[in-house]
Design a protein around this motif. Structure first.
Motif, PDB file in Angstrom:
ATOM      1  N   ASN A 109       0.595  -1.323  -0.132  1.00  0.00           N
ATOM      2  CA  ASN A 109      -0.109  -0.116  -0.103  1.00  0.00           C
ATOM      3  C   ASN A 109       0.461   1.327  -0.371  1.00  0.00           C
ATOM      4  O   ASN A 109       0.367   2.442  -0.450  1.00  0.00           O
TER       5      ASN A 109
ATOM      6  N   LYS B  35      -8.006  -1.195   2.330  1.00  0.00           N
ATOM      7  CA  LYS B  35      -6.465  -1.717   3.022  1.00  0.00           C
ATOM      8  C   LYS B  35      -6.161  -2.288   1.468  1.00  0.00           C
ATOM      9  O   LYS B  35      -5.210  -2.887   1.149  1.00  0.00           O
TER      10      LYS B  35
ATOM     11  N   PRO C 295      -7.189   0.538  -2.600  1.00  0.00           N
ATOM     12  CA  PRO C 295      -6.747   0.623  -1.533  1.00  0.00           C
ATOM     13  C   PRO C 295      -6.600   1.814  -0.695  1.00  0.00           C
ATOM     14  O   PRO C 295      -6.145   2.599  -1.535  1.00  0.00           O
TER      15      PRO C 295
END
Length: 365
Positions: A244, A273, A358
């Motif tokens: 991420n 996420k 995400p």
């Protein structure tokens, strides 16, 4: 360029990948780094005076000479970050290793690379998911990357071997050993179509602190990271968090709310996420992959643009200015109430104009 100087960069005390690359940029190449007078090192961006005082080029070069002899004797490849064979996806990450030690036959810059991670205590459900996933990924021609650990990692590697699909294991120790030793036969077979990677020189033990650093390579060298099955704590979630931070796609398979080893996946999905994944086709659609001769059909945006509302056109115009934009930033730029913005974003996503990422971000499809 000199292999010894490339290796020596990694043996300079208190100099990590970021500073090492800054030193190379300042000096012009890796050999010139070792010709810089200590009084000039202060001009290297980010280097502290205390660090300069501790630099010992002589010791670094001596250790590099030993390592060069070892890798030559044992046919270990050294891939420096300026080498065209170095994984380009990983190179885009600020903290990417200066070099990688490699064994095997691998193309680290193949068109599609996916990291598959998960718990070391995989259930039968998780292993079945992993096998199905890898089989589907193989149909898209993807290289599968994992960490050769127990559980999901080794299940992914084994399925790749079964399919004669390329797979790479990233290790948290030197290539002079293998941890866990029980996976030696699997690792040996991987050399024929893939292999092993590590940023660590010979003699490096599989110490606990090495594995979070290893995970950044797993995340960084792939287009996307897939968490198959994971508890709320562990390396899989660390890898997802790192992915991420690199603005890479992350996906997770959902599980039952009471299952211990689905808790991590459900957490990632719940907190935006990771995207929810049910099969490789979901991932292929998101990444815009083609399977064989069949293209993933996408809407013709020019033909459909006339059907957009004024608000939707405004959103599309702003999204077109950046690779991706978080919803909070989008709200500020457009000046639209978040409830209305969310509705319009959903409409655009359903029509195929945009896709969600995400971290509550969006981008043009």
């Amino acid at each position: 360029m000199s292999l010894i100087h490339q290796l020596a960069l990694t043996f300079i005390k208190n100099i990590g990948p970021v500073l090492a690359k800054s030193m190379v940029a300042y000096a012009g190449n890796e050999e010139n780094v070792f010709l810089i007078h200590p009084s000039k090192l202060g001009k290297v961006p980010g280097i502290a005076a205390k660090t300069i005082q501790q630099i010992d080029f002589k010791s670094a070069l001596e250790r590099a000479q030993q390592e060069a002899e070892y890798v030559t004797k044992h046919n270990i490849d050294v891939i420096f970050y300026t080498d065209p064979r170095y994984p380009k996806r990983l190179k885009a990450c600020n903290d990417a290793p200066v070099l990688l030690y490699a064994r095997g036959d691998m193309d680290l810059n193949t068109q599609r690379v996916i990291s598959v991670v998960g718990t070391r205590k995989a259930t039968a459900y998780g292993k079945d998911l992993c096998r199905e996933l890898v089989e589907e990924l193989h149909s898209y021609g993807a290289l599968v990357v994992s960490g050769l650990a127990y559980g999901i990692d080794i299940a992914a590697h084994k399925e790749c071997l079964k399919l004669n699909a390329p797979t790479v294991g990233v290790l948290g120790h030197g290539l002079d050993r293998l941890y866990p030793a029980a996976h030696r036969s699997i690792a040996d077979k991987m050399m024929l179509n893939g292999g092993l990677l590590s940023e660590y020189p010979s003699g490096t033990l599989p110490d606990r602190e090495n594995f979070p650093a290893r995970n950044r390579i797993v995340a960084g060298m792939a287009d996307a990271t897939i968490v198959v099955e994971a508890g709320i704590k562990g390396g899989a979630l660390i890898t997802a968090e790192i992915a991420n931070s690199y603005n890479r796609d992350v996906f997770a398979f959902p599980g039952r709310v009471n299952d211990e080893f689905s808790e991590g996946c459900n957490y990632l999905i719940r907190h935006h996420k990771a995207g929810l994944l049910t099969n490789a086709a979901d991932l292929a659609f998101t990444l815009g992959w083609e399977k064989g001769e069949q293209a993933i059909k996408k809407p013709n945006q020019l033909m459909m643009a006339m059907d957009l509302t004024a608000d939707e056109r405004q959103i599309m115009e702003v999204l077109g200015q950046s690779p991706s934009i978080a919803i909070d930033e989008l709200t500020l730029k457009i000046g639209m109430p978040i409830s209305l913005l969310s509705m319009n974003l959903l409409n655009l996503e359903m029509q195929g104009f945009i896709r969600s990422l995400p971290g509550k971000a969006y981008c043009i499809s």
